[in-house]
Motif scaffolding. Structure first.
Motif, mmCIF file in Angstrom:
data_model
loop_
_atom_site.group_PDB
_atom_site.id
_atom_site.type_symbol
_atom_site.label_atom_id
_atom_site.label_comp_id
_atom_site.label_asym_id
_atom_site.label_seq_id
_atom_site.Cartn_x
_atom_site.Cartn_y
_atom_site.Cartn_z
ATOM 1 N N LEU A 1 -28.188 -20.157 -9.522
ATOM 2 C CA LEU A 1 -27.922 -21.496 -10.056
ATOM 3 C C LEU A 1 -26.632 -21.554 -10.862
ATOM 4 O O LEU A 1 -25.843 -22.491 -10.722
ATOM 5 N N GLU B 1 -28.810 -27.633 -1.749
ATOM 6 C CA GLU B 1 -30.066 -27.287 -1.103
ATOM 7 C C GLU B 1 -30.380 -25.848 -1.470
ATOM 8 O O GLU B 1 -29.545 -24.955 -1.303
ATOM 9 N N ARG B 2 -31.583 -25.615 -1.976
ATOM 10 C CA ARG B 2 -31.993 -24.289 -2.430
ATOM 11 C C ARG B 2 -32.712 -23.544 -1.307
ATOM 12 O O ARG B 2 -33.577 -24.102 -0.629
ATOM 13 N N ASP C 1 -34.577 -19.701 -0.799
ATOM 14 C CA ASP C 1 -35.017 -18.433 -1.371
ATOM 15 C C ASP C 1 -35.194 -17.417 -0.256
ATOM 16 O O ASP C 1 -35.819 -17.709 0.765
ATOM 17 N N THR D 1 -31.949 -16.287 -4.700
ATOM 18 C CA THR D 1 -31.872 -17.728 -4.482
ATOM 19 C C THR D 1 -30.436 -18.114 -4.151
ATOM 20 O O THR D 1 -29.509 -17.768 -4.873
ATOM 21 N N TYR E 1 -27.768 -21.362 -2.981
ATOM 22 C CA TYR E 1 -27.581 -22.807 -3.056
ATOM 23 C C TYR E 1 -26.456 -23.206 -2.109
ATOM 24 O O TYR E 1 -25.348 -22.680 -2.190
#
Length: 66
Positions: free
Chosen positions: A27, A60-61, A63, A3, A5
């Motif tokens: 995160l 904004e994430r 994956d 993930t 960011y």
């Protein structure tokens, strides 16, 4: 799955959302940078030659499958 960011900014003149190309992995990494991102005001080149400054709006994430 990893993930990422991306810090998102909002232009003070045209209110367009943009990012500065930086990316954080996970995160915890992203949240560790919030204080410096709030102080950082990247330049945004708006339409018609205007130049605005960005205010940090969040992350904004994204994956990605490894």
């Amino acid at each position: 799955m990893t993930t990422f960011y991306f810090p998102a900014y909002k232009c003070s003149l045209c209110e367009q959302k943009f990012n500065d190309g930086l990316c954080y992995v996970g995160l915890a990494d992203a949240l560790n940078h919030v204080p410096e991102l709030k102080k950082y005001e990247p330049v945004h080149h708006c339409e018609h030659g205007n130049i605005g400054f960005g205010k940090f709006a969040g992350f904004e994430r994204v994956d990605k499958n490894d």
